[in-house]
Design an enzyme around this catalytic site. Structure first.
Site, PDB file in Angstrom:
ATOM      1  N   ARG A  88      13.586  13.925  -8.912  1.00 11.59           N
ATOM      2  CA  ARG A  88      12.341  13.156  -9.113  1.00 11.59           C
ATOM      3  C   ARG A  88      12.470  12.197 -10.290  1.00 11.59           C
ATOM      4  O   ARG A  88      11.828  11.157 -10.336  1.00 11.59           O
ATOM      5  CB  ARG A  88      11.161  14.116  -9.287  1.00 11.59           C
ATOM      6  CG  ARG A  88       9.868  13.435  -9.676  1.00 11.59           C
ATOM      7  CD  ARG A  88       8.591  14.191  -9.304  1.00 11.59           C
ATOM      8  NE  ARG A  88       8.650  15.624  -9.490  1.00 11.59           N
ATOM      9  CZ  ARG A  88       8.591  16.262 -10.673  1.00 11.59           C
ATOM     10  NH1 ARG A  88       8.496  15.579 -11.792  1.00 11.59           N
ATOM     11  NH2 ARG A  88       8.641  17.576 -10.712  1.00 11.59           N
TER      12      ARG A  88
ATOM     13  N   TYR B 191      -2.669  -8.169   0.665  1.00 11.29           N
ATOM     14  CA  TYR B 191      -2.311  -7.014   1.479  1.00 11.29           C
ATOM     15  C   TYR B 191      -3.495  -6.032   1.547  1.00 11.29           C
ATOM     16  O   TYR B 191      -4.110  -5.710   0.528  1.00 11.29           O
ATOM     17  CB  TYR B 191      -1.076  -6.328   0.876  1.00 11.29           C
ATOM     18  CG  TYR B 191      -0.607  -5.201   1.740  1.00 11.29           C
ATOM     19  CD1 TYR B 191      -0.022  -5.452   2.973  1.00 11.29           C
ATOM     20  CD2 TYR B 191      -0.798  -3.884   1.351  1.00 11.29           C
ATOM     21  CE1 TYR B 191       0.371  -4.416   3.784  1.00 11.29           C
ATOM     22  CE2 TYR B 191      -0.397  -2.838   2.171  1.00 11.29           C
ATOM     23  CZ  TYR B 191       0.183  -3.114   3.381  1.00 11.29           C
ATOM     24  OH  TYR B 191       0.569  -2.090   4.208  1.00 11.29           O
TER      25      TYR B 191
ATOM     26  N   ASP C 257       3.222  -9.865  -6.240  1.00 10.40           N
ATOM     27  CA  ASP C 257       3.757  -9.229  -5.032  1.00 10.40           C
ATOM     28  C   ASP C 257       4.644 -10.266  -4.352  1.00 10.40           C
ATOM     29  O   ASP C 257       4.153 -11.265  -3.825  1.00 10.40           O
ATOM     30  CB  ASP C 257       2.600  -8.789  -4.129  1.00 10.40           C
ATOM     31  CG  ASP C 257       3.079  -8.048  -2.871  1.00 10.40           C
ATOM     32  OD1 ASP C 257       4.234  -8.266  -2.441  1.00 10.40           O
ATOM     33  OD2 ASP C 257       2.283  -7.270  -2.308  1.00 10.40           O
TER      34      ASP C 257
ATOM     35  N   LYS D 280      10.046  -4.102   3.948  1.00 11.86           N
ATOM     36  CA  LYS D 280      10.035  -5.341   4.723  1.00 11.86           C
ATOM     37  C   LYS D 280      11.418  -6.007   4.684  1.00 11.86           C
ATOM     38  O   LYS D 280      12.352  -5.496   5.248  1.00 11.86           O
ATOM     39  CB  LYS D 280       8.906  -6.242   4.212  1.00 11.86           C
ATOM     40  CG  LYS D 280       7.569  -5.496   3.999  1.00 11.86           C
ATOM     41  CD  LYS D 280       6.973  -4.945   5.270  1.00 11.86           C
ATOM     42  CE  LYS D 280       5.807  -3.976   5.043  1.00 11.86           C
ATOM     43  NZ  LYS D 280       4.747  -4.427   4.184  1.00 11.86           N
TER      44      LYS D 280
HETATM   45  C1  LIG Z   1       3.719  -3.866   3.434  1.00 12.57           C
HETATM   46  C2  LIG Z   1       3.209  -4.524   2.204  1.00 12.57           C
HETATM   47  C3  LIG Z   1       2.775  -3.770   1.105  1.00 12.57           C
HETATM   48  C4  LIG Z   1       2.740  -2.262   1.121  1.00 12.57           C
HETATM   49  O1  LIG Z   1       3.996  -1.689   1.262  1.00 12.57           O
HETATM   50  P1  LIG Z   1       4.300  -0.295   2.047  1.00 12.57           P
HETATM   51  O2  LIG Z   1       5.760  -0.193   1.919  1.00 12.57           O
HETATM   52  O3  LIG Z   1       3.798  -0.463   3.449  1.00 12.57           O
HETATM   53  O4  LIG Z   1       3.553   0.769   1.331  1.00 12.57           O
HETATM   54  C5  LIG Z   1       2.352  -4.473  -0.019  1.00 12.57           C
HETATM   55  N1  LIG Z   1       2.330  -5.813  -0.054  1.00 12.57           N
HETATM   56  C6  LIG Z   1       2.724  -6.568   0.995  1.00 12.57           C
HETATM   57  C7  LIG Z   1       2.673  -8.051   0.896  1.00 12.57           C
HETATM   58  C8  LIG Z   1       3.175  -5.945   2.158  1.00 12.57           C
HETATM   59  O5  LIG Z   1       3.550  -6.692   3.205  1.00 12.57           O
END
Ligand SMILES: *Cc1c(COP(=O)(O)O)cnc(C)c1O
Length: 372
Positions: free
Chosen positions: A47, A99, A171, A196
């Protein structure tokens, strides 16, 4: 070193014991230590860190040009670990287009912890300035944003945030560090859903935070991660590290395909509007041209025939799979309003496209047939 080279080599030194060129996956949860807990090989408990994860952290930090990176079990785990490390009474600003998970976290969970959340259109700098005027601790940017592909000026947001002593977090999931490096533009922290483009194959969940400085903010978030435990599993770290190797190559093709798709759709009679920052008609095109190397693989379209037309087109697509998420090799389409729950915020005629790595002529043929 250029980003293509970093992507292939960062965190990738061959295994010191065997010379293995592909890094080992360390699944151990615990590591032998001395009788007084003296660390033998630098690790103690999974962890709190493990060698596979450290390679990924090194790679992501190098790609974003940051001092330190932390990885998490998901993008949302990264977001919530960061935002929940804020003191009660903190004030934050988030974008009006962002998001969904961030919006829900800010609506349902942060106020319970005494954190005040303001929402503004980050493309309107005067509005951001006004929201920050009474004191602000953190400004959250997402550019290009989900799902309307709004573009905000990272350098200008950094100046506004820093004038108030606030942090700017960006982000960078849609752009990836290949196309945009927010830390170089003045942001303090970059957040990724590595689920992603980093992972790139729709088969591994993960998140990351990259810090411009190894300061007390980084130390506080790292401590919370190690105690609260939203840790990325070693196999997930390994898959994501593998994704890093081809990230620049994949992004180049995502961008080229999305650009051609955007141009095709922008002259189609069934389409009212194409949201893609690479189109000169996009309101954020000029800023995107300045702060991005290319415009990415994501776009959204608004159909003339309203919700019915959008659902019919999504249902007729064959190569674009109806599914959430983005950034994989396969093209995806999603009617966002349908997945946003009881109070959707996306226009009902909007479809979001994640343009994949198929041949672009096949993708355009699929869209042409579905829109006919
Ligand atoms: C998918 C996504 C998230 C969240 O991520 P997870 O891996 O699904 O928890 C946050 N910001 C953006 C722009 C995303 O596309």
């Amino acid at each position: 070193m250029r980003i293509e080279t970093l992507a292939v080599h960062a965190g990738g030194e061959s295994d010191s014991e065997t010379g293995a060129v592909s890094p080992p996956i360390h699944l151990a949860t615990t590591f032998r230590h001395g009788p007084a807990a003296e660390r033998v090989g630098g690790y103690e408990y999974q962890r709190e860190g493990n060698p596979t994860n450290d390679r990924l952290c090194a790679a992501i930090a190098a790609l974003e040009g940051g001092a330190q990176a932390l990885t998490f079990a998901s993008g949302m785990a990264a977001i919530s670990t960061l935002l929940e490390s804020l003191a009660p009474g903190s004030r934050i600003v988030i974008p009006d287009d962002c998001y969904t998970g961030l919006r829900v976290l800010c609506a349902e969970f942060l106020p319970q912890r005494g954190i005040e959340v303001l929402t503004v259109d980050m493309a309107q700098l005067e509005a951001v300035q006004a929201a920050c005027a009474d004191g602000i601790d953190l400004v959250w940017a997402e550019t290009p944003s989900n799902p309307r592909m709004k573009v905000s000026d990272i350098g200008a947001l950094a100046r506004i945030a820093h004038a108030q002593g606030a942090l700017l977090v960006c982000d960078n999931t849609f752009a990836s560090p290949v196309l945009q490096q927010p830390l170089a533009l003045g942001a303090d922290i970059v957040m990724h859903s590595t689920t992603k483009y980093f992972g790139g194959h729709s088969d591994v969940l993960g998140g990351a935070l990259v810090f411009a400085r190894a300061d007390d903010v980084h130390a506080r978030v790292a401590h919370r991660l190690h105690i609260a435990g939203a840790t990325l599993a070693p196999f997930s770290a390994w898959l994501t590290l593998r994704g890093c190797r081809s990230l620049p190559a994949r992004m180049a093709m995502h961008c080229a395909n999305a650009k051609a798709v955007a141009h095709f759709l922008s002259s189609h009679a069934a389409i009212e509007r194409v949201n893609y920052p690479g189109l000169p008609s996009h309101p954020g095109h000029e800023i995107a041209s300045r702060q991005m190397r290319d415009f990415g693989g994501m776009l959204s379209i608004e159909l003339r025939g309203g919700k019915t037309a959008a659902l019919e087109a999504a249902g007729r697509l064959r190569l674009f799979t109806n599914a959430t998420s983005l950034g994989g090799c396969e093209s995806l389409v999603e009617h966002r309003a349908s997945v946003e729950g009881a109070n959707p915020v996306s226009p009902v005629n909007l479809l979001r496209l994640s343009v994949g790595l198929e041949h672009v002529d096949d993708l355009i043929a699929d869209l042409r047939a579905a829109l006919a």
